[in-house]
Design a protein around this motif. Structure first.
Motif, short mmCIF file in Angstrom:
data_model
loop_
_atom_site.label_atom_id
_atom_site.label_comp_id
_atom_site.label_asym_id
_atom_site.label_seq_id
_atom_site.Cartn_x
_atom_site.Cartn_y
_atom_site.Cartn_z
N GLU A 1 167.99 -59.39 21.94
CA GLU A 1 167.16 -59.73 23.01
C GLU A 1 166.46 -58.23 23.72
OE1 GLU A 1 165.26 -62.17 25.45
OE2 GLU A 1 166.35 -62.87 23.83
N THR A 2 167.40 -57.31 23.60
CA THR A 2 166.68 -55.97 24.14
C THR A 2 165.46 -55.51 23.35
OG1 THR A 2 167.93 -54.74 22.65
CG2 THR A 2 169.00 -55.27 24.79
N TYR A 3 165.03 -56.09 22.16
CA TYR A 3 164.06 -55.84 21.32
C TYR A 3 162.82 -56.84 21.42
CZ TYR A 3 167.29 -51.88 20.14
OH TYR A 3 167.96 -51.16 20.14
N ARG A 4 163.14 -57.96 22.06
CA ARG A 4 162.18 -59.03 22.10
C ARG A 4 160.82 -58.69 22.52
NH1 ARG A 4 162.32 -64.36 21.75
NH2 ARG A 4 164.63 -64.29 21.75
N HIS A 5 160.74 -57.65 23.66
CA HIS A 5 159.46 -57.33 23.99
C HIS A 5 158.45 -56.68 22.90
CE1 HIS A 5 161.59 -53.51 24.54
NE2 HIS A 5 160.36 -53.04 24.56
N PHE A 6 159.15 -56.11 21.82
CA PHE A 6 158.05 -55.78 20.88
C PHE A 6 157.53 -56.73 20.28
CE2 PHE A 6 161.58 -52.03 21.40
CZ PHE A 6 160.63 -51.26 21.35
N TRP A 7 158.27 -57.68 19.81
CA TRP A 7 157.21 -58.86 19.11
C TRP A 7 156.55 -59.59 19.95
CZ3 TRP A 7 162.81 -59.22 18.22
CH2 TRP A 7 163.54 -60.22 18.92
N ASP A 8 156.93 -59.92 21.04
CA ASP A 8 156.05 -60.36 21.96
C ASP A 8 154.87 -59.65 22.41
OD1 ASP A 8 158.01 -62.30 22.22
OD2 ASP A 8 158.87 -62.06 23.99
N ASP A 9 154.99 -58.30 22.71
CA ASP A 9 153.78 -57.51 22.73
C ASP A 9 152.71 -57.58 21.58
OD1 ASP A 9 154.93 -56.93 25.24
OD2 ASP A 9 155.42 -54.93 24.90
N ASN A 10 153.28 -57.40 20.49
CA ASN A 10 152.49 -57.39 19.17
C ASN A 10 151.79 -58.78 19.15
OD1 ASN A 10 153.07 -54.77 18.60
ND2 ASN A 10 154.59 -55.37 17.04
N LEU A 11 152.45 -59.59 19.34
CA LEU A 11 151.71 -61.09 19.52
C LEU A 11 150.79 -61.47 20.39
CD1 LEU A 11 154.95 -63.47 18.36
CD2 LEU A 11 153.07 -62.58 16.89
N ASP A 12 150.99 -60.81 21.73
CA ASP A 12 149.89 -60.88 22.62
C ASP A 12 148.75 -59.99 22.08
OD1 ASP A 12 151.63 -62.19 24.10
OD2 ASP A 12 152.34 -60.59 25.28
N ARG A 13 148.80 -58.81 21.69
CA ARG A 13 147.72 -58.05 21.27
C ARG A 13 147.18 -58.49 20.16
NH1 ARG A 13 151.47 -53.66 22.10
NH2 ARG A 13 151.93 -53.53 19.80
N LEU A 14 147.85 -59.35 19.27
CA LEU A 14 147.07 -60.09 18.14
C LEU A 14 146.39 -61.12 18.63
CD1 LEU A 14 146.67 -60.45 15.22
CD2 LEU A 14 148.68 -61.78 14.94
N ASP A 15 146.79 -61.96 19.53
CA ASP A 15 146.05 -62.93 20.38
C ASP A 15 144.67 -62.42 21.01
OD1 ASP A 15 147.67 -64.84 19.76
OD2 ASP A 15 148.84 -64.94 21.51
N VAL A 16 144.72 -61.40 21.81
CA VAL A 16 143.58 -60.86 22.17
C VAL A 16 142.52 -60.25 21.23
CG1 VAL A 16 142.85 -58.75 23.67
CG2 VAL A 16 144.86 -59.93 24.14
#
Length: 183
Positions: free
Chosen positions: A157-172
């Motif tokens: 869970e401490t690393y969740r922001h890494f894949w969440d951020d990458n997916l957000d950038r991919l969506d943009v």
């Protein structure tokens, strides 16, 4: 050596040095020298740990002039978190409802492995603290220990922001591509 991605990820994360390297890379990319700094081991030993992490798909090597910085690749951690999510109900339920046990022959039913092979896998799971063996007569039923899975899920869970951020950038990026703005 395991070849499926989940086994390779779990195997790579089994070592505390490699988990420390992952934790360091969570704050940004780093060179081998920077990653080796906190450890009292040789550079070849650090390189071996990095190779295991790269083979597991947890990190990748970049190229900036003569430097080869390593960076975290979040997709394998995301996959591991997804796999753990299927077992979340074991640690979310109250402990008095966690008494499900199974014998070796019951556990072997869905697999086409021999009983010695199943027993070997169960020993590995016991050594990892994921299951425990009961003491009921000759049956020795196994029971899942949810505390270890819960601990692993908390670590991920401490690393969740890494894949969440990458997916957000991919969506943009995909949205920009659809609108004809390939920036």
């Amino acid at each position: 050596m395991p070849t499926d991605p989940l086994s390779m990820t779990l195997s790579a994360l089994a070592d505390p040095t490699r988990r420390a390297i992952i934790a360091r890379l969570a704050s940004g990319e780093a060179t081998v020298s920077e990653l080796a700094e906190p450890f009292t081991m040789s550079m070849p030993a650090i390189s071996k740990h990095l190779r295991v992490l790269e083979q597991a798909g947890l990190i990748e090597q970049g190229r900036e002039a003569q430097f080869r910085p390593r960076r975290l690749r979040p997709d394998r951690l995301r996959d591991l978190a997804g796999w753990l999510e299927t077992y979340r109900h074991f640690w979310d339920d109250s402990l008095d409802r966690l008494g499900a046990e199974a014998t070796v022959s019951e556990l072997a039913e869905p697999f086409t492995m021999s009983m010695p092979a199943i027993s070997k896998h169960l020993r590995v799971l016991e050594q990892a603290g994921l299951i425990e063996q009961g003491r009921e007569a000759q049956f020795r039923p196994r029971r899942l220990r949810p505390d270890r899975l819960r601990d692993l899920a908390g670590w991920l869970e401490t690393y969740r922001h890494f894949w969440d951020d990458n997916l957000d950038r991919l969506d943009v990026y995909l949205k920009d591509m659809q609108e004809g703005d390939p920036t």
